[in-house]
Motif scaffolding. Structure first.
Motif, mmCIF file in Angstrom:
data_model
loop_
_atom_site.group_PDB
_atom_site.id
_atom_site.type_symbol
_atom_site.label_atom_id
_atom_site.label_comp_id
_atom_site.label_asym_id
_atom_site.label_seq_id
_atom_site.Cartn_x
_atom_site.Cartn_y
_atom_site.Cartn_z
ATOM 1 N N ILE A 39 0.836 -1.197 0.000
ATOM 2 C CA ILE A 39 0.000 0.000 0.000
ATOM 3 C C ILE A 39 0.877 1.255 0.000
ATOM 4 C CG2 ILE A 39 -1.684 1.345 1.334
ATOM 5 C CD1 ILE A 39 -2.981 -1.119 0.176
ATOM 6 N N ALA A 40 1.895 1.267 0.858
ATOM 7 C CA ALA A 40 2.768 2.441 0.961
ATOM 8 C C ALA A 40 3.504 2.707 -0.345
ATOM 9 C CB ALA A 40 3.760 2.261 2.110
ATOM 10 N N ILE A 41 4.075 1.678 -0.930
ATOM 11 C CA ILE A 41 4.861 1.851 -2.149
ATOM 12 C C ILE A 41 3.978 2.262 -3.330
ATOM 13 C CG2 ILE A 41 6.262 0.618 -3.862
ATOM 14 C CD1 ILE A 41 7.570 -0.874 -1.474
ATOM 15 N N LYS A 42 2.812 1.633 -3.460
ATOM 16 C CA LYS A 42 1.931 1.940 -4.588
ATOM 17 C C LYS A 42 1.264 3.309 -4.464
ATOM 18 C CE LYS A 42 0.887 -2.633 -6.301
ATOM 19 N NZ LYS A 42 -0.145 -3.579 -6.691
ATOM 20 N N ASN A 43 1.186 3.838 -3.258
ATOM 21 C CA ASN A 43 0.507 5.121 -3.036
ATOM 22 C C ASN A 43 1.481 6.195 -2.556
ATOM 23 O OD1 ASN A 43 -2.535 4.505 -3.369
ATOM 24 N ND2 ASN A 43 -1.751 2.809 -2.148
ATOM 25 N N ALA A 44 2.713 6.102 -2.997
ATOM 26 C CA ALA A 44 3.762 7.022 -2.549
ATOM 27 C C ALA A 44 3.401 8.485 -2.807
ATOM 28 C CB ALA A 44 5.088 6.680 -3.215
ATOM 29 N N ASP A 45 2.811 8.765 -3.963
ATOM 30 C CA ASP A 45 2.450 10.151 -4.296
ATOM 31 C C ASP A 45 1.399 10.693 -3.335
ATOM 32 O OD1 ASP A 45 4.227 10.138 -6.395
ATOM 33 O OD2 ASP A 45 2.704 9.648 -7.898
ATOM 34 N N ILE A 46 0.360 9.911 -3.102
ATOM 35 C CA ILE A 46 -0.721 10.331 -2.198
ATOM 36 C C ILE A 46 -0.194 10.539 -0.780
ATOM 37 C CG2 ILE A 46 -2.884 9.565 -1.111
ATOM 38 C CD1 ILE A 46 -3.436 7.973 -3.692
ATOM 39 N N LEU A 47 0.739 9.673 -0.381
ATOM 40 C CA LEU A 47 1.270 9.718 0.980
ATOM 41 C C LEU A 47 2.366 10.764 1.156
ATOM 42 C CD1 LEU A 47 1.482 5.863 1.470
ATOM 43 C CD2 LEU A 47 -0.170 7.404 2.546
ATOM 44 N N GLY A 48 2.886 11.286 0.060
ATOM 45 C CA GLY A 48 3.965 12.271 0.153
ATOM 46 C C GLY A 48 5.284 11.643 0.585
ATOM 47 N N ILE A 49 5.519 10.417 0.144
ATOM 48 C CA ILE A 49 6.757 9.712 0.496
ATOM 49 C C ILE A 49 7.896 10.295 -0.329
ATOM 50 C CG2 ILE A 49 7.937 7.478 0.358
ATOM 51 C CD1 ILE A 49 5.257 6.171 1.050
ATOM 52 N N ASP A 50 8.954 10.713 0.348
ATOM 53 C CA ASP A 50 10.093 11.294 -0.362
ATOM 54 C C ASP A 50 11.058 10.195 -0.820
ATOM 55 O OD1 ASP A 50 11.903 10.648 1.776
ATOM 56 O OD2 ASP A 50 11.466 12.551 2.776
ATOM 57 N N ALA A 51 12.075 10.596 -1.567
ATOM 58 C CA ALA A 51 13.007 9.640 -2.168
ATOM 59 C C ALA A 51 13.746 8.815 -1.116
ATOM 60 C CB ALA A 51 14.011 10.371 -3.059
ATOM 61 N N LYS A 52 14.158 9.450 -0.042
ATOM 62 C CA LYS A 52 14.881 8.750 1.027
ATOM 63 C C LYS A 52 13.983 7.688 1.674
ATOM 64 C CE LYS A 52 17.402 9.621 5.307
ATOM 65 N NZ LYS A 52 17.771 10.628 6.317
ATOM 66 N N GLN A 53 12.741 8.049 1.927
ATOM 67 C CA GLN A 53 11.799 7.094 2.504
ATOM 68 C C GLN A 53 11.542 5.932 1.546
ATOM 69 O OE1 GLN A 53 8.688 10.035 3.209
ATOM 70 N NE2 GLN A 53 8.737 9.572 5.418
ATOM 71 N N MET A 54 11.405 6.239 0.268
ATOM 72 C CA MET A 54 11.142 5.199 -0.730
ATOM 73 C C MET A 54 12.305 4.223 -0.810
ATOM 74 S SD MET A 54 9.021 3.772 -2.702
ATOM 75 C CE MET A 54 7.711 4.928 -2.999
ATOM 76 N N VAL A 55 13.517 4.730 -0.761
ATOM 77 C CA VAL A 55 14.691 3.850 -0.789
ATOM 78 C C VAL A 55 14.652 2.897 0.405
ATOM 79 C CG1 VAL A 55 17.211 3.803 -0.493
ATOM 80 C CG2 VAL A 55 16.177 5.387 -2.123
ATOM 81 N N ALA A 56 14.318 3.419 1.579
ATOM 82 C CA ALA A 56 14.256 2.583 2.784
ATOM 83 C C ALA A 56 13.133 1.547 2.693
ATOM 84 C CB ALA A 56 14.076 3.466 4.023
ATOM 85 N N LEU A 57 11.963 1.952 2.186
ATOM 86 C CA LEU A 57 10.846 1.015 2.039
ATOM 87 C C LEU A 57 11.187 -0.096 1.051
ATOM 88 C CD1 LEU A 57 7.790 3.465 1.950
ATOM 89 C CD2 LEU A 57 8.450 1.964 3.839
ATOM 90 N N LYS A 58 11.751 0.292 -0.089
ATOM 91 C CA LYS A 58 12.086 -0.696 -1.115
ATOM 92 C C LYS A 58 13.219 -1.612 -0.654
ATOM 93 C CE LYS A 58 10.191 1.344 -5.244
ATOM 94 N NZ LYS A 58 10.404 1.742 -6.620
ATOM 95 N N ALA A 59 14.145 -1.089 0.131
ATOM 96 C CA ALA A 59 15.228 -1.925 0.655
ATOM 97 C C ALA A 59 14.654 -3.031 1.540
ATOM 98 C CB ALA A 59 16.231 -1.079 1.441
ATOM 99 N N TRP A 60 13.711 -2.656 2.406
ATOM 100 C CA TRP A 60 13.069 -3.662 3.254
ATOM 101 C C TRP A 60 12.333 -4.683 2.386
ATOM 102 C CZ3 TRP A 60 12.747 -5.242 8.280
ATOM 103 C CH2 TRP A 60 11.731 -6.135 8.576
ATOM 104 N N SER A 61 11.566 -4.186 1.439
ATOM 105 C CA SER A 61 10.772 -5.059 0.574
ATOM 106 C C SER A 61 11.665 -5.995 -0.229
ATOM 107 C CB SER A 61 9.912 -4.211 -0.364
ATOM 108 O OG SER A 61 9.122 -5.026 -1.187
ATOM 109 N N ASP A 62 12.712 -5.459 -0.843
ATOM 110 C CA ASP A 62 13.600 -6.277 -1.668
ATOM 111 C C ASP A 62 14.299 -7.364 -0.852
ATOM 112 O OD1 ASP A 62 12.885 -4.722 -3.824
ATOM 113 O OD2 ASP A 62 14.747 -3.554 -3.846
ATOM 114 N N THR A 63 14.611 -7.057 0.400
ATOM 115 C CA THR A 63 15.289 -8.013 1.267
ATOM 116 C C THR A 63 14.340 -9.090 1.786
ATOM 117 O OG1 THR A 63 16.875 -6.335 1.977
ATOM 118 C CG2 THR A 63 16.635 -8.258 3.401
#
Length: 138
Positions: A39-63
């Motif tokens: 939900i967080a990754i797919k709705n990044a624009d709506i949530l106002g997730i910045d690049a640093k936050q996205m990198v951290a979210l995707k790192a967790w997800s990828d791992t």
């Protein structure tokens, strides 16, 4: 004979339902925990997730996503084996289910860690929005 036909029909229906819904159904079936990361990754624009936050979210997800998929597949496989054994043997089904139940507990533990990690990455407002989006699409 009717019982065998009924059992085969149920198995075929469950397999076709699983195939039709794919991993999404399997994940929901294997654990009751919400999938907030998606939900967080797919709705990044709506949530106002910045690049640093996205990198951290995707790192967790990828791992962790590959591990989660393996555990979900293990639960599904163990359930299939449990069903087959229940139909073909007089083995103790409760004892045989222990592996599957332990894997379910591991899935719940990983989802809990994911939620804690997400809360450390997102602001309280962003996390609250993730939960609201999850509730609205559920």
């Amino acid at each position: 004979m009717k019982k065998i036909i009924l059992a085969i029909t149920i198995v075929l229906m469950s397999l076709s339902a699983t195939h039709a819904q794919g991993n999404k159904f399997a994940l929901k079936h294997a654990n009751p925990m919400p999938n907030l990361m998606r939900i967080a990754i797919k709705n990044a624009d709506i949530l106002g997730i910045d690049a640093k936050q996205m990198v951290a979210l995707k790192a967790w997800s990828d791992t962790n996503k590959p591990q989660m998929k393996k555990m979900v597949q293990k639960v599904m496989s163990e359930e299939k084996m449990l069903l087959e054994n229940a139909l073909a043997t007089d083995n103790d089904s409760v004892k045989e289910a222990e592996t599957m139940l332990e894997t379910r507990k591991q899935i719940i533990a990983m989802k809990t860690k994911c939620r804690t990690n997400m809360k450390s990455i997102l602001t309280k407002e962003q996390y609250d929005k993730v939960v609201n989006i999850y509730r609205s699409v559920r």
